[in-house]
Design a protein around this motif. Structure first.
Motif, PDB file in Angstrom:
ATOM      1  N   MET A   2       0.826  -1.212   0.000  1.00  0.00           N
ATOM      2  CA  MET A   2       0.000   0.000   0.000  1.00  0.00           C
ATOM      3  C   MET A   2       0.863   1.266   0.000  1.00  0.00           C
ATOM      4  SD  MET A   2      -3.298  -0.784  -0.074  1.00  0.00           S
ATOM      5  CE  MET A   2      -4.339   0.504   0.639  1.00  0.00           C
ATOM      6  N   ASN A   3       2.002   1.229   0.715  1.00  0.00           N
ATOM      7  CA  ASN A   3       2.785   2.473   0.862  1.00  0.00           C
ATOM      8  C   ASN A   3       3.886   2.633  -0.182  1.00  0.00           C
ATOM      9  OD1 ASN A   3       5.087   1.074   1.651  1.00  0.00           O
ATOM     10  ND2 ASN A   3       4.689   1.290   3.831  1.00  0.00           N
ATOM     11  N   GLY A   4       3.974   1.719  -1.145  1.00  0.00           N
ATOM     12  CA  GLY A   4       4.916   1.898  -2.239  1.00  0.00           C
ATOM     13  C   GLY A   4       6.290   1.256  -2.039  1.00  0.00           C
ATOM     14  N   GLU A   5       6.493   0.553  -0.924  1.00  0.00           N
ATOM     15  CA  GLU A   5       7.771  -0.161  -0.749  1.00  0.00           C
ATOM     16  C   GLU A   5       7.868  -1.331  -1.714  1.00  0.00           C
ATOM     17  OE1 GLU A   5       9.441  -0.967   3.389  1.00  0.00           O
ATOM     18  OE2 GLU A   5       7.430  -0.219   3.849  1.00  0.00           O
ATOM     19  N   ILE A   6       6.729  -1.871  -2.094  1.00  0.00           N
ATOM     20  CA  ILE A   6       6.673  -2.932  -3.106  1.00  0.00           C
ATOM     21  C   ILE A   6       6.114  -2.309  -4.381  1.00  0.00           C
ATOM     22  CG2 ILE A   6       5.540  -5.103  -3.761  1.00  0.00           C
ATOM     23  CD1 ILE A   6       5.610  -5.875  -0.790  1.00  0.00           C
ATOM     24  N   VAL A   7       6.804  -2.498  -5.509  1.00  0.00           N
ATOM     25  CA  VAL A   7       6.360  -1.898  -6.777  1.00  0.00           C
ATOM     26  C   VAL A   7       6.153  -2.932  -7.889  1.00  0.00           C
ATOM     27  CG1 VAL A   7       7.345   0.397  -6.358  1.00  0.00           C
ATOM     28  CG2 VAL A   7       8.748  -1.379  -7.460  1.00  0.00           C
ATOM     29  N   ASP A   8       6.513  -4.181  -7.633  1.00  0.00           N
ATOM     30  CA  ASP A   8       6.341  -5.223  -8.642  1.00  0.00           C
ATOM     31  C   ASP A   8       4.850  -5.513  -8.846  1.00  0.00           C
ATOM     32  OD1 ASP A   8       6.952  -7.664 -10.206  1.00  0.00           O
ATOM     33  OD2 ASP A   8       6.176  -8.657  -8.408  1.00  0.00           O
ATOM     34  N   ALA A   9       4.386  -5.415 -10.092  1.00  0.00           N
ATOM     35  CA  ALA A   9       2.941  -5.488 -10.378  1.00  0.00           C
ATOM     36  C   ALA A   9       2.322  -6.817  -9.937  1.00  0.00           C
ATOM     37  CB  ALA A   9       2.701  -5.270 -11.875  1.00  0.00           C
TER      38      ALA A   9
ATOM     39  N   SER B 217      -4.457  -3.078 -14.135  1.00  0.00           N
ATOM     40  CA  SER B 217      -5.857  -2.910 -13.742  1.00  0.00           C
ATOM     41  C   SER B 217      -6.139  -3.620 -12.418  1.00  0.00           C
ATOM     42  CB  SER B 217      -6.781  -3.478 -14.827  1.00  0.00           C
ATOM     43  OG  SER B 217      -6.566  -2.829 -16.062  1.00  0.00           O
ATOM     44  N   LEU B 218      -5.632  -4.853 -12.286  1.00  0.00           N
ATOM     45  CA  LEU B 218      -5.873  -5.629 -11.072  1.00  0.00           C
ATOM     46  C   LEU B 218      -5.275  -4.918  -9.855  1.00  0.00           C
ATOM     47  CD1 LEU B 218      -5.078  -9.201 -12.462  1.00  0.00           C
ATOM     48  CD2 LEU B 218      -7.335  -8.323 -11.797  1.00  0.00           C
ATOM     49  N   ALA B 219      -4.010  -4.532  -9.953  1.00  0.00           N
ATOM     50  CA  ALA B 219      -3.349  -3.896  -8.815  1.00  0.00           C
ATOM     51  C   ALA B 219      -4.085  -2.617  -8.413  1.00  0.00           C
ATOM     52  CB  ALA B 219      -1.888  -3.590  -9.165  1.00  0.00           C
ATOM     53  N   ALA B 220      -4.492  -1.832  -9.402  1.00  0.00           N
ATOM     54  CA  ALA B 220      -5.117  -0.539  -9.111  1.00  0.00           C
ATOM     55  C   ALA B 220      -6.527  -0.698  -8.542  1.00  0.00           C
ATOM     56  CB  ALA B 220      -5.153   0.309 -10.378  1.00  0.00           C
ATOM     57  N   LEU B 221      -7.332  -1.573  -9.159  1.00  0.00           N
ATOM     58  CA  LEU B 221      -8.703  -1.770  -8.658  1.00  0.00           C
ATOM     59  C   LEU B 221      -8.668  -2.320  -7.228  1.00  0.00           C
ATOM     60  CD1 LEU B 221     -10.321  -3.235 -11.898  1.00  0.00           C
ATOM     61  CD2 LEU B 221     -10.947  -1.063 -10.789  1.00  0.00           C
ATOM     62  N   PHE B 222      -7.777  -3.294  -6.992  1.00  0.00           N
ATOM     63  CA  PHE B 222      -7.682  -3.880  -5.646  1.00  0.00           C
ATOM     64  C   PHE B 222      -7.207  -2.839  -4.624  1.00  0.00           C
ATOM     65  CE2 PHE B 222      -6.759  -8.334  -7.606  1.00  0.00           C
ATOM     66  CZ  PHE B 222      -8.111  -8.567  -7.760  1.00  0.00           C
ATOM     67  N   LYS B 223      -6.253  -1.994  -5.026  1.00  0.00           N
ATOM     68  CA  LYS B 223      -5.758  -1.008  -4.063  1.00  0.00           C
ATOM     69  C   LYS B 223      -6.861  -0.030  -3.669  1.00  0.00           C
ATOM     70  CE  LYS B 223      -2.113   2.172  -2.778  1.00  0.00           C
ATOM     71  NZ  LYS B 223      -0.756   2.694  -3.016  1.00  0.00           N
ATOM     72  N   VAL B 224      -7.597   0.464  -4.654  1.00  0.00           N
ATOM     73  CA  VAL B 224      -8.691   1.398  -4.330  1.00  0.00           C
ATOM     74  C   VAL B 224      -9.749   0.689  -3.473  1.00  0.00           C
ATOM     75  CG1 VAL B 224     -10.533   2.837  -5.281  1.00  0.00           C
ATOM     76  CG2 VAL B 224      -8.274   2.823  -6.360  1.00  0.00           C
ATOM     77  N   ALA B 225     -10.032  -0.563  -3.762  1.00  0.00           N
ATOM     78  CA  ALA B 225     -11.012  -1.317  -2.967  1.00  0.00           C
ATOM     79  C   ALA B 225     -10.534  -1.419  -1.514  1.00  0.00           C
ATOM     80  CB  ALA B 225     -11.218  -2.717  -3.562  1.00  0.00           C
ATOM     81  N   LEU B 226      -9.241  -1.676  -1.303  1.00  0.00           N
ATOM     82  CA  LEU B 226      -8.700  -1.750   0.071  1.00  0.00           C
ATOM     83  C   LEU B 226      -8.743  -0.394   0.749  1.00  0.00           C
ATOM     84  CD1 LEU B 226      -5.651  -4.133  -0.422  1.00  0.00           C
ATOM     85  CD2 LEU B 226      -7.659  -4.569   1.012  1.00  0.00           C
ATOM     86  N   MET B 227      -8.462   0.680  -0.015  1.00  0.00           N
ATOM     87  CA  MET B 227      -8.539   2.023   0.562  1.00  0.00           C
ATOM     88  C   MET B 227      -9.972   2.305   1.036  1.00  0.00           C
ATOM     89  SD  MET B 227      -6.132   3.896  -2.319  1.00  0.00           S
ATOM     90  CE  MET B 227      -6.632   5.586  -1.988  1.00  0.00           C
ATOM     91  N   LYS B 228     -10.955   1.832   0.278  1.00  0.00           N
ATOM     92  CA  LYS B 228     -12.358   2.057   0.653  1.00  0.00           C
ATOM     93  C   LYS B 228     -12.743   1.241   1.892  1.00  0.00           C
ATOM     94  CE  LYS B 228     -14.195   3.244  -3.935  1.00  0.00           C
ATOM     95  NZ  LYS B 228     -15.068   4.390  -3.629  1.00  0.00           N
ATOM     96  N   THR B 229     -12.188   0.045   2.050  1.00  0.00           N
ATOM     97  CA  THR B 229     -12.544  -0.768   3.221  1.00  0.00           C
ATOM     98  C   THR B 229     -11.974  -0.150   4.492  1.00  0.00           C
ATOM     99  OG1 THR B 229     -10.593  -2.205   3.178  1.00  0.00           O
ATOM    100  CG2 THR B 229     -12.500  -2.904   1.881  1.00  0.00           C
ATOM    101  N   LYS B 230     -10.929   0.675   4.349  1.00  0.00           N
ATOM    102  CA  LYS B 230     -10.292   1.265   5.523  1.00  0.00           C
ATOM    103  C   LYS B 230     -10.888   2.626   5.901  1.00  0.00           C
ATOM    104  CE  LYS B 230      -6.111  -1.401   5.112  1.00  0.00           C
ATOM    105  NZ  LYS B 230      -4.672  -1.491   5.000  1.00  0.00           N
ATOM    106  N   LEU B 231     -11.803   3.121   5.073  1.00  0.00           N
ATOM    107  CA  LEU B 231     -12.402   4.437   5.383  1.00  0.00           C
ATOM    108  C   LEU B 231     -13.343   4.323   6.578  1.00  0.00           C
ATOM    109  CD1 LEU B 231     -13.144   5.885   1.832  1.00  0.00           C
ATOM    110  CD2 LEU B 231     -11.325   6.503   3.408  1.00  0.00           C
TER     111      LEU B 231
END
Lengths: 191, 191
Positions: free
Chosen positions: A168-175, B177-191
Motif C-alpha cells: 500500500m505504501n509503495g515499498e513494493i512496486v512489482d505489479a 488494472s488488477l493492482a489498481a482496482l484492488f488497491k482502491v477497494a482496500l482504501m475504501k474498506t479502511k475508510l
C-alpha cells in the motif's frame, strides 16, 4: 536468426491484421518479432512483439500464524533492488503449478501441502505476450533454499499484514506482487 | 540500427556486471539490447533487455455515484480482447500526470479536476524496464472521446464494486488494472 512469414493480411484480434513477421532477436527466454500490420482504422503500421518463452510464476505462502515470505533481489533491467513475493519463470510446456512448487522451494526452502490458483494475469500486454500465474500456498513445511545462479536473494518472513502495508505504501512496486497481495487482503476482509 | 558498448565489467545492481551491450532492435516504442553479463555467482551469461521508451499510464476514474470506467479493447501481442482500466503510453520525457490526463480524455472523453497518484509499479522486471504510473481521477466532467488510430475500444461505465468483482473473478487479467482496482477497494474498506 531471421525468418520471414508473409501472407495477405492474416486475421488477428479486433481490427488488427498481421501482414508480415520477422524474428529480429531470439534467446532462451524471449523472441522479438517485427511485424507489419494493418491497424484497426485500416492504416499501415508496424508492431514489435516480445514473445515470452516462460510464464511468470508467483507464490504467496501463508503459514498458520499468517506470516508470508518476501524476497529482496536485484532486477537487472531496471538496475534496482526490489522486494517481491517469490517469483520465477516456468517454461510454457511445464504445468504452472509445478513451476510454482519449484520456485517456492528454490527461493524459500518451503514446501506446501495446499495449493490454490489465486489469479492469472497479463503483465505488459501492449508489447509482450507474457502471462502470469500466481498461487496461494498453505500448510507449509520448511526446508533448504536452492537458488539458481542468477539469483542473489535476501529472504524476508513478515506478518501478511506488514506485506500488505508495504504494498500500500509503495515499498513494493512489482505489479504481480501488488495484485496478489491486494487480492489476498481483499479475500481476508470478506471472510 | 546496431551499436556496441564494450567495457570491463560495468557495475550493475547487486552481483550483476554488464560486460557489453548491443542494440538488436529499435522501433518508436521499444529498444531491445543483447548484453553479455557476469551473474551474481560470477559465471558468464547473456541478458536480453527490453527497454521501453514510454511509461505505462493507467487511470481509475470515479464519479460521485461511485461508477468507474473500463475499456474493452484488442491486445495485439496476445491476440485477445481484454477489459482494462483506461491505459496508454506516456513518453519518458513527458510528466506522467499529463499523459494520464490525455489518455483519460482520449479513451473516455472525461476530464477530472482532482488527480492523485495511486501507485507506481514495474510491470515485467525480469526482462523489461517498463515503469507504470496509475492515477485516481475524481470530480469528473464528461466530453468527447478522441481515440488514437491504434485503438478499437468499447467503453464500459460500471459501479466500482462491479469492476472489483470482475477483477476478483478473473474477468479482468491486466496486471495494472488488477493492482489498481484492488488497491482502491482496500482504501475504501479502511475508510
Amino acid at each position: 536468426m531471421t525468418e520471414e512469414k508473409k501472407s495477405d493480411a492474416t486475421k488477428k484480434v479486433g481490427g488488427w491484421r498481421q501482414k508480415s513477421q520477422t524474428v529480429v532477436y531470439d534467446n532462451p527466454w524471449i523472441q522479438v518479432r517485427h511485424e507489419e500490420v494493418e491497424r484497426p482504422n485500416g492504416t499501415e503500421g508496424i508492431y514489435g512483439v516480445v514473445h515470452f518463452k516462460s510464464r511468470a510464476i508467483g507464490v504467496i505462502a501463508l503459514d498458520e500464524y499468517d506470516n508470508t515470505w518476501l524476497v529482496k533481489q536485484s532486477r537487472y533491467p531496471n538496475d534496482e533492488t526490489t522486494i517481491e513475493i517469490p517469483e520465477g519463470g516456468g517454461p510454457l510446456d511445464e504445468a504452472p503449478l509445478e513451476a510454482a512448487k519449484r520456485e517456492l522451494k528454490e527461493e524459500t526452502g518451503l514446501s506446501a501441502h495446499s495449493w490454490e490458483l489465486l489469479m492469472e494475469l497479463r503483465t505488459s500486454n501492449s508489447v509482450t505476450d507474457e502471462v502470469g500465474y500466481i498461487y496461494l500456498a498453505t500448510d507449509l513445511t520448511s526446508g533448504e533454499q536452492s537458488l539458481e545462479d542468477t539469483e542473489d536473494i535476501e529472504l524476508l518472513k513478515v506478518p501478511f499484514k506488514q506485506a500488505v502495508d508495504m504494498a500500500m505504501n509503495g515499498e513494493i512496486v512489482d505489479a504481480m506482487s501488488l495484485a496478489a497481495l491486494f487480492k489476498v487482503a481483499l479475500m481476508k476482509t470478506k471472510l
